[in-house]
Motif scaffolding. Structure first.
Motif, PDB file in Angstrom:
ATOM      1  N   GLN A 140      19.216  33.536  37.839  1.00 29.70           N
ATOM      2  CA  GLN A 140      19.909  32.722  38.557  1.00 29.70           C
ATOM      3  C   GLN A 140      19.254  31.411  39.093  1.00 29.70           C
ATOM      4  O   GLN A 140      19.741  30.470  39.545  1.00 29.70           O
ATOM      5  CB  GLN A 140      20.160  33.752  39.955  1.00 29.70           C
ATOM      6  N   GLN A 184      17.239  39.101  36.959  1.00 31.89           N
ATOM      7  CA  GLN A 184      18.155  38.532  37.897  1.00 31.89           C
ATOM      8  C   GLN A 184      17.825  37.190  38.480  1.00 31.89           C
ATOM      9  O   GLN A 184      18.146  36.144  38.508  1.00 31.89           O
ATOM     10  CB  GLN A 184      19.118  39.308  38.757  1.00 31.89           C
ATOM     11  N   ASN A 223      23.490  41.961  35.774  1.00 37.70           N
ATOM     12  CA  ASN A 223      23.351  43.409  36.453  1.00 37.70           C
ATOM     13  C   ASN A 223      22.502  44.427  36.318  1.00 37.70           C
ATOM     14  O   ASN A 223      22.232  45.257  36.915  1.00 37.70           O
ATOM     15  CB  ASN A 223      24.765  43.813  36.495  1.00 37.70           C
ATOM     16  N   THR A 259      17.939  37.567  47.189  1.00 36.34           N
ATOM     17  CA  THR A 259      16.997  37.855  46.089  1.00 36.34           C
ATOM     18  C   THR A 259      15.767  38.020  46.292  1.00 36.34           C
ATOM     19  O   THR A 259      15.028  39.110  45.787  1.00 36.34           O
ATOM     20  CB  THR A 259      17.381  36.841  44.793  1.00 36.34           C
ATOM     21  N   GLN A 277      24.256  35.714  36.064  1.00 39.31           N
ATOM     22  CA  GLN A 277      24.520  36.995  36.545  1.00 39.31           C
ATOM     23  C   GLN A 277      24.002  37.875  35.704  1.00 39.31           C
ATOM     24  O   GLN A 277      24.881  38.247  34.500  1.00 39.31           O
ATOM     25  CB  GLN A 277      26.193  37.024  37.092  1.00 39.31           C
TER      26      GLN A 277
END
Length: 432
Positions: free
Chosen positions: A52, A48, A283, A201, A281
């Motif tokens: 991102q 992630q 998960n 993050t 994105q």
């Protein structure tokens, strides 16, 4: 003359081979701990971060290396000097009620992490070979429990050490994609994004990199090695202390470097593929693997997915084992992987129960991402007081005798504690 040179060459080759074998034999708890840090939930976090923010958060891995190394050095130091795991030392030093609460938090967080990791492993297996996810969850849980219950400790430790090689899959992925190495290098030395999203993050990266269950595992593994080899704690038998501390340093420095290099590889690979394609994105670790398929090709996808399975097989026993060590040591129960199940029934019952609870979380349709969020919250609650308590124990002659931790290790250990305290505060602030 040529014959002499050939003999010299063979001698040098044998000497180099012997040195490499000797160095490899000194790798153990530190390397396994470092590799277990890159579990499927960690892989999801690093993926992630790369997806991102591209190369913008690579510097976090450079920052965390000396901090996590210092904390794990203290953990191993405590285990080898006292001959007992971290939980036992905490129980001997601090109020029982405080230690009980911290261990309970660790147990709950570990169960949530086990559930999330089993789910990720099963999803990755389904992506590679097909089948039903819940069946794979059960099979992986069964394999993890069987390893700990029925494989003798010295063989079990060797299995864990070999499983660390699965993480090289991420180095392989890195070699298959096109990387902007100039941007990657710049991202390692300078923060390029400090917005609210990036801060959240960073906190997640710190939380998954410096985790309480790793403290308990490494200290207990050092104590296990003592019991398995028939040696006494250094506090009672200081002979060979310098050699043991040298081994722990080498093991821990290599293990934490291995952990962070793999995390860097995952972040760089995600930045070079997912971020470049506008996929920001991610998960789950399995979702990151699936997203790689159309971008980097079938082989890169397969390597990424197999890495998830391999590191999960390593991490789930560590999560369950660290919980069992923590509970058993605080309750004064006989415990340790060198015992057979009938000799330490309550210790192994915790391993089985923690793993089974992780399976139930998955079968009960608990969202694995939500489980990881709560796991991170609980780890954040427990990490800072645990780290502070470790530093206190490592600096007290009453517990450590003449082998109190070196000043530089304590400086970095307290620095790590301060960084984690700030990260925890920022994490809770991000939830408001």
């Amino acid at each position: 003359m040529r014959a002499t040179k050939a003999r010299v060459g063979r001698v040098r080759q044998k000497g180099l081979k012997h040195s490499l074998i000797e160095a490899a034999s000194e790798l153990g708890p530190g390397v396994v701990t470092g590799a277990a840090d890159d579990d499927p939930s960690g892989i999801a976090t690093y993926s992630q971060a790369g997806a991102q923010f591209g190369y913008g958060l690579l510097w976090t891995m450079i920052l965390t290396y000396p901090l996590m190394t210092a904390v794990q050095l203290v953990s191993g130091h405590i285990g080898r000097v006292t001959g007992a795991g971290l939980a036992k030392n905490l129980a001997d030093t601090f109020p029982r009620s405080v230690v009980t609460v911290l261990v309970a938090i660790l147990l709950i967080a570990n169960i949530m992490n086990i559930g999330a990791d089993l789910s990720a492993m099963a999803a990755a297996t389904e992506l590679v070979i097909g089948g039903r996810t819940r069946v794979f969850v059960f099979l992986f849980a069964l394999l993890s429990v069987a390893l700990q219950l029925f494989v003798p400790y010295h063989q079990y430790a060797r299995v864990l050490k070999w499983l660390t090689l699965s993480l090289f899959a991420y180095v392989g992925v890195l070699l298959l994609v096109e990387v902007d190495w100039t941007a990657a290098f710049w991202g390692m030395i300078w923060p390029t994004d400090i917005g609210p999203g990036a801060i959240a993050t960073v906190v997640a990266v710190l939380g998954t990199t410096i985790s309480p269950y790793l403290f308990f595992w490494q200290s207990s593994q050092e104590a296990e090695d003592l019991a398995d080899s028939g040696q006494r704690p250094l506090k009672q038998d200081p002979r060979g202390a310098s050699a043991q501390f040298r081994r722990i340093r080498f093991d821990t420095f290599v293990g934490m470097a291995f952990s962070n290099l793999i995390a860097l590889a995952i972040m760089i690979a995600s930045a070079a593929t997912l971020h470049q394609q506008g996929i920001t994105q991610i998960n789950t670790a399995a979702q990151a693997a699936e997203a790689l398929r159309p971008i980097a090709g079938q082989f890169a996808f397969a390597m990424f997915a197999l890495g998830i399975i391999g590191t999960g097989l390593l991490a789930v026993p560590v999560l369950a084992g660290s919980a069992a060590f923590a509970v058993s040591e605080t309750r004064g129960w006989k415990g340790g992987l060198e015992y057979k199940p009938q000799q330490a029934a309550r210790f192994y019952a915790i391993i089985v129960a923690a793993t089974a609870a992780g399976v139930l979380l998955d079968w009960g349709n608990v969202n694995p991402i939500r489980a990881l969020v709560w796991s991170a919250i609980l780890n954040g609650v427990a990490a800072v007081p645990l780290m502070a308590a470790m530093m206190v124990i490592a600096s007290r002659r009453k517990e450590m005798g003449r082998f109190v931790a070196a000043p530089m290790v304590l400086v970095f250990g307290w620095a790590a504690t301060a960084v984690m305290a700030i990260a925890t505060i920022l994490f809770f602030a991000s939830l408001i």
